[in-house]
Design an enzyme around this catalytic site. Structure first.
Site, short mmCIF file in Angstrom:
data_model
loop_
_atom_site.label_atom_id
_atom_site.label_comp_id
_atom_site.label_asym_id
_atom_site.label_seq_id
_atom_site.Cartn_x
_atom_site.Cartn_y
_atom_site.Cartn_z
N ASN A 90 0.82 -1.40 0.03
CA ASN A 90 0.03 -0.05 -0.09
C ASN A 90 0.85 1.32 0.13
OD1 ASN A 90 -2.48 1.74 1.01
ND2 ASN A 90 -0.86 1.93 2.28
N TYR A 171 4.06 9.75 -10.94
CA TYR A 171 3.27 9.00 -10.26
C TYR A 171 2.54 8.02 -11.10
CZ TYR A 171 -0.68 7.80 -7.11
OH TYR A 171 -1.80 6.93 -6.41
N LYS A 175 2.50 3.57 -11.42
CA LYS A 175 1.47 2.78 -10.98
C LYS A 175 1.35 1.76 -12.36
CE LYS A 175 0.44 4.18 -6.89
NZ LYS A 175 0.51 3.23 -5.64
P1 NAP Z 1 -1.33 8.57 1.97
O1 NAP Z 1 -2.60 8.96 2.87
O2 NAP Z 1 -0.44 9.38 1.74
O3 NAP Z 1 -0.78 7.40 2.93
C1 NAP Z 1 0.69 6.92 2.27
C2 NAP Z 1 1.16 6.11 3.32
O4 NAP Z 1 2.54 5.27 2.77
C3 NAP Z 1 1.56 6.51 4.86
O5 NAP Z 1 1.39 5.71 5.87
C4 NAP Z 1 3.27 6.91 4.40
O6 NAP Z 1 3.84 6.87 5.65
C5 NAP Z 1 3.34 5.58 3.68
N1 NAP Z 1 4.74 5.71 3.28
C6 NAP Z 1 5.27 6.50 2.05
N2 NAP Z 1 6.64 6.29 1.97
C7 NAP Z 1 6.93 5.13 2.50
C8 NAP Z 1 7.97 4.25 2.69
N3 NAP Z 1 9.32 4.52 2.10
N4 NAP Z 1 7.93 3.22 3.63
C9 NAP Z 1 6.84 2.90 4.20
N5 NAP Z 1 5.90 3.58 4.47
C10 NAP Z 1 5.55 4.65 3.37
O7 NAP Z 1 -1.76 7.75 0.77
P2 NAP Z 1 -3.20 6.97 0.40
O8 NAP Z 1 -4.08 7.90 -0.25
O9 NAP Z 1 -3.67 6.29 1.77
O10 NAP Z 1 -2.62 5.79 -0.38
C11 NAP Z 1 -2.70 4.35 -0.46
C12 NAP Z 1 -2.53 3.90 -1.63
O11 NAP Z 1 -3.40 3.99 -2.41
C13 NAP Z 1 -1.35 4.31 -2.27
O12 NAP Z 1 -0.68 3.12 -3.07
C14 NAP Z 1 -1.78 5.36 -3.36
O13 NAP Z 1 -0.93 5.31 -4.44
C15 NAP Z 1 -3.03 4.44 -3.77
N6 NAP Z 1 -3.98 5.17 -4.13
C16 NAP Z 1 -4.86 6.30 -3.66
C17 NAP Z 1 -5.63 7.05 -4.05
C18 NAP Z 1 -6.47 7.99 -3.42
O14 NAP Z 1 -7.21 8.51 -4.01
N7 NAP Z 1 -5.97 8.36 -2.17
C19 NAP Z 1 -6.17 6.79 -5.45
C20 NAP Z 1 -5.53 5.67 -6.13
C21 NAP Z 1 -4.32 5.02 -5.49
P3 NAP Z 1 4.20 8.06 6.37
O15 NAP Z 1 3.12 8.61 7.40
O16 NAP Z 1 5.67 7.94 7.16
O17 NAP Z 1 4.63 9.18 5.64
#
Ligand code: NAP
Length: 248
Positions: A90, A171, A175
């Site tokens: 994730n 980005y 993906k």
């Molecule tokens: P988010 O709120 O920004 O959370 C990202 C998480 O990844 C945080 O816990 C962050 O930790 C962690 N992270 C970043 N770099 C890391 C590393 N080097 N090692 C370990 N952990 C790390 O993102 P989200 O929206 O929940 O996204 C979750 C997933 O869904 C991602 O793969 C994203 O690309 C995908 N996604 C999200 C959306 C959306 O609309 N939100 C849409 C499509 C896909 P820290 O707290 O330490 O920074």
């Protein structure tokens, strides 16, 4: 976590956002969950909240860009549990600025993005694959994005055909590469019990989007959780959102 019979999941980047909610939903389904993240205090706090709610969740320090951290985490899981049933990749970053033209995003951001979003996924998966192969029903779920869909990006009727969503080329490409990795690994593992699938969670209100989005976080976690809990008849090598195929 002393019960050795229920399934064991590891969710990366689970201290907040979709990862945290994925950990919560899996634990609510009776799965033991390793809530992984790069910040020791943040994972301890997040896991503590879920344990306080009576869920079988343990913190695990794991920075997906740090080879030593990945190796140590895999060794710890092997020592303590001996296998892994579910890996949810994730963790990801979005460091590009909205509004810039694709050609103007700095190369350093491409490298930073690929280090976490692609190489992190590949290295974590390689480290935990021996443990997943010891499971009778291993599952790998890769959090992709609709922005990884090249078909969607090229479609003028799609919301990705816009200045806003064309300003995240690294980005989006990271993906697309996760999608390609998903089908390669699914092919390699096609004669094993391990299923490997990519998901688009939906445009979800998290920190990654500065709180913007169409879905609340519990809904954003649902597609990944469903693919993590696939039964033995479920598919492998797919790219879906809420049960619907997303075009590659
Ligand atoms: P988010 O709120 O920004 O959370 C990202 C998480 O990844 C945080 O816990 C962050 O930790 C962690 N992270 C970043 N770099 C890391 C590393 N080097 N090692 C370990 N952990 C790390 O993102 P989200 O929206 O929940 O996204 C979750 C997933 O869904 C991602 O793969 C994203 O690309 C995908 N996604 C999200 C959306 C959306 O609309 N939100 C849409 C499509 C896909 P820290 O707290 O330490 O920074």
């Amino acid at each position: 976590m002393s019960d050795q019979t229920s399934r064991l999941a590891l969710v990366t980047g689970a201290n907040r956002g979709i990862g945290y909610e994925t950990a919560r939903q899996l634990a609510a389904e009776g799965v033991r969950v390793l809530l992984a993240g790069r910040d020791r205090e943040a994972v301890a706090a997040a896991a503590g909240e879920l344990r306080g709610a009576g869920l079988a969740v343990r913190p695990l320090v794991l920075d997906v860009t740090d080879a030593d951290s990945i190796r140590e985490a895999a060794a710890e899981v092997e020592r303590t549990y001996g296998r892994l049933d579910i890996l949810v990749n994730n963790a990801a970053i979005r460091v590009e600025e909205y509004g810039r033209k694709p050609s103007q995003q700095p190369l350093a951001q491409w490298r930073e993005t690929f280090d976490t979003n692609l190489f992190g996924v590949v290295e974590v998966t390689r480290a935990f694959l021996p443990l997943l192969l010891r499971s009778p029903a291993g599952r790998v779920v890769n959090l992709s994005s609709l922005l990884g869909s090249i078909g969607t990006h090229g479609n003028p009727d799609s919301y990705a055909y816009s200045d806003m969503f064309k300003s995240l080329p690294a980005y989006s490409a990271s993906k697309s590469a996760v999608n390609s990795w998903t089908v390669h690994l699914a092919y390699e593992l096609r004669d094993t019990p391990v299923k490997v699938n990519a998901v688009h969670p939906g445009y979800t209100r998290t920190g990654m989007n500065d709180g913007e989005g169409e879905l609340e976080i519990p809904d954003g976690a649902r597609t990944g959780v469903a693919m993590a809990l696939l039964d033995d008849d479920g598919p492998t090598g797919t790219y879906t959102h809420r049960g619907e195929t997303v075009p590659w």
